[in-house]
Every structure is written in C-alpha cells, then in structure tokens.
Design a protein around this motif. Structure first.
Motif, PDB file in Angstrom:
ATOM      1  N   GLN A 116       0.825  -1.205   0.000  1.00  0.00           N
ATOM      2  CA  GLN A 116       0.000   0.000   0.000  1.00  0.00           C
ATOM      3  C   GLN A 116       0.857   1.252   0.000  1.00  0.00           C
ATOM      4  O   GLN A 116       0.558   2.232  -0.685  1.00  0.00           O
ATOM      5  CB  GLN A 116      -0.922   0.012   1.227  1.00  0.00           C
ATOM      6  CG  GLN A 116      -1.904   1.176   1.240  1.00  0.00           C
ATOM      7  CD  GLN A 116      -2.853   1.177   0.064  1.00  0.00           C
ATOM      8  OE1 GLN A 116      -3.526   0.164  -0.182  1.00  0.00           O
ATOM      9  NE2 GLN A 116      -2.924   2.275  -0.670  1.00  0.00           N
ATOM     10  N   TYR A 119       2.198   1.806  -3.480  1.00  0.00           N
ATOM     11  CA  TYR A 119       1.145   2.309  -4.365  1.00  0.00           C
ATOM     12  C   TYR A 119       0.943   3.803  -4.154  1.00  0.00           C
ATOM     13  O   TYR A 119       0.836   4.578  -5.121  1.00  0.00           O
ATOM     14  CB  TYR A 119      -0.154   1.547  -4.089  1.00  0.00           C
ATOM     15  CG  TYR A 119      -1.347   2.068  -4.857  1.00  0.00           C
ATOM     16  CD1 TYR A 119      -1.591   1.652  -6.166  1.00  0.00           C
ATOM     17  CD2 TYR A 119      -2.237   2.973  -4.273  1.00  0.00           C
ATOM     18  CE1 TYR A 119      -2.691   2.129  -6.879  1.00  0.00           C
ATOM     19  CE2 TYR A 119      -3.328   3.454  -4.977  1.00  0.00           C
ATOM     20  CZ  TYR A 119      -3.547   3.028  -6.271  1.00  0.00           C
ATOM     21  OH  TYR A 119      -4.624   3.512  -6.975  1.00  0.00           O
ATOM     22  N   HIS A 123       1.373   7.100  -6.717  1.00  0.00           N
ATOM     23  CA  HIS A 123       0.108   7.630  -7.217  1.00  0.00           C
ATOM     24  C   HIS A 123       0.288   9.074  -7.681  1.00  0.00           C
ATOM     25  O   HIS A 123       0.864   9.902  -6.963  1.00  0.00           O
ATOM     26  CB  HIS A 123      -0.962   7.568  -6.135  1.00  0.00           C
ATOM     27  CG  HIS A 123      -2.350   7.656  -6.669  1.00  0.00           C
ATOM     28  ND1 HIS A 123      -2.913   8.842  -7.120  1.00  0.00           N
ATOM     29  CD2 HIS A 123      -3.300   6.706  -6.864  1.00  0.00           C
ATOM     30  CE1 HIS A 123      -4.131   8.610  -7.547  1.00  0.00           C
ATOM     31  NE2 HIS A 123      -4.401   7.330  -7.406  1.00  0.00           N
TER      32      HIS A 123
END
Length: 240
Positions: A116, A119, A123
């Motif tokens: 996570q 990610y 982003h």
C-alpha cells in the motif's frame, strides 16, 4: 500493513468480531479511535492498540543504491536483479520495488513488502518528487531550463508537466553538462525522452532522491540499508 489484516493475524477475529471492535472504539492508532479498517500502519511509527493490546507489524524497507546494469525485476535470466543486491539473509519473496529504474540508470530505489505504501508513493495525486543527476552529451542552456519549466513535449506529442532543471557543471572541452532534474511524473524513459526532445542525449543518469528520501552523499552503487526510524517517519504522510 492493513490494519484489519494485522488484527486478523494477531487476534484471529471473524469479520463480525472485527466490525464490532471498530464500532465499539476499541481500535486506536496514536491514541485516536480508528474507523478505517484498511488503514496502512507500521508499529515503528504508529502506536496500535486493539482491545487493550498493543500490536506490532513486521514490514521491511530497504533503501538501495541501485547499480547501473542491474534490472528492476524479481527475476531475469540474463542480468542481475535489484533483489540480487541484497544478502541472502535479507532476501524475501514478498519484497518488491517501488517503481523502477532503467537497467543503465543507477540510484535510489525503495524495496519493501508494504504494498500500500508503494502504491501511494507512486500515485499521481501524491505528486512525489523524484530528483535525478545526469551527464548530458551537449551544453545545457537557459533555453533548455525554460523549456523544461514550461513542460517538455515528447517527439510523439506527449506533454510533460513542468520540471525544474538546474545546471551543476559544464565541461566545455568535451561539450558535456552535468545537471540536476526534479520531476513529479513517472513516464516510461521520461528523463531521456525529455532531453531527446531538446536534441540532447543522456550519457549517465542517477536518481538521488524520491520524496523525503535521499541517498547519502557518500553512497555507492550496491549499498543498501534498512530505513531508519527517522526515514520511516518522513514517510508517515504517505500512510493512509
């Protein structure tokens, strides 16, 4: 690590029990009641209390100074991979690289099993700045700096966001320039294509920083280390 996964692993709760823990306010992170079951947490920078019990995570974060010639991949039949740069005791099957660097590009690369976090760092909405230093096969000029600031247009028409370009040194004898470039995008071969659009070619490329993380001044290709608590704390805004 996802908070609900951490609770499940430690307390072996059912879905119903998990929901009850959150609804009854028995889950706190840093002293505040937490309702977001999928919140990303790490016990090195968060104090996690569930039903009166403190829970601990086991994520790892390696900051690697990737050597040129090494590929950003889990396996490769022809080339050494970034994971081969780790000693056997540090290699784990759940590690992955946050983003990638081209085989001939060296520099900062984060390896972790916290998917996570990786990610979120990549982003586009986070606008994490990546800083590169490069030797260019031509004299970089004020005109190039202005073009980068305005947003380079690739030869295929793709437009980049504005980027900060700085000339660090010029070798007039060879006709080369040493530059530093900061971008907030991650297009394929972006830095190389940006200079190609200006009629120049990147000779060597090295990433020296990504977001709040940076290589030490004396860092050498192949060096790596676990993130310190201070470095991990700098990443806390990217835990959501």
């Amino acid at each position: 690590m996802r908070l609900d996964k951490l609770i499940e692993d430690n307390l072996h709760t059912s879905r119903k029990e998990m929901k009850r823990l959150f609804l009854s306010g028995q889950v706190t992170v840093d002293g505040r009641k937490e309702t977001q079951q999928n919140k990303n947490v790490d016990s090195r920078i968060h104090k996690i209390i569930v039903a009166g019990k403190e829970l601990f995570t086991n994520e790892v974060y390696y900051l690697l100074d990737k050597p040129a010639g090494v590929v950003t991949a889990n396996s490769d039949q022809k080339h050494q991979t970034v994971f081969d740069c780790l000693t056997l005791k540090d290699q784990r099957v759940d590690l992955y690289a946050v983003g990638r660097l081209d085989r001939d590009t060296s520099g900062l690369l984060l390896l972790t099993n916290n998917g996570q976090l990786g990610y979120d760092l990549l982003h586009p909405e986070k606008k994490v700045t990546k800083v590169y230093e490069a030797w260019i096969n031509d004299i970089v000029t004020a005109k190039d700096i202005a073009a980068f600031q305005a947003g380079i247009v690739f030869l295929d028409g793709t437009r980049c966001q504005g980027a900060h370009l700085e000339i660090l040194a010029t070798n007039k004898e060879k006709g080369h320039s040493f530059v530093r470039l900061a971008i907030q995008e991650g297009k394929f071969h972006q830095v190389k294509k940006m200079f190609l659009a200006c009629g120049k070619k990147v000779i060597t490329l090295r990433r020296v920083a990504m977001g709040p993380l940076s290589l030490a001044e004396n860092s050498q290709p192949g060096d790596y280390h676990l993130l310190t608590k201070k470095q991990l704390t700098l990443l806390k805004p990217y835990f959501r």
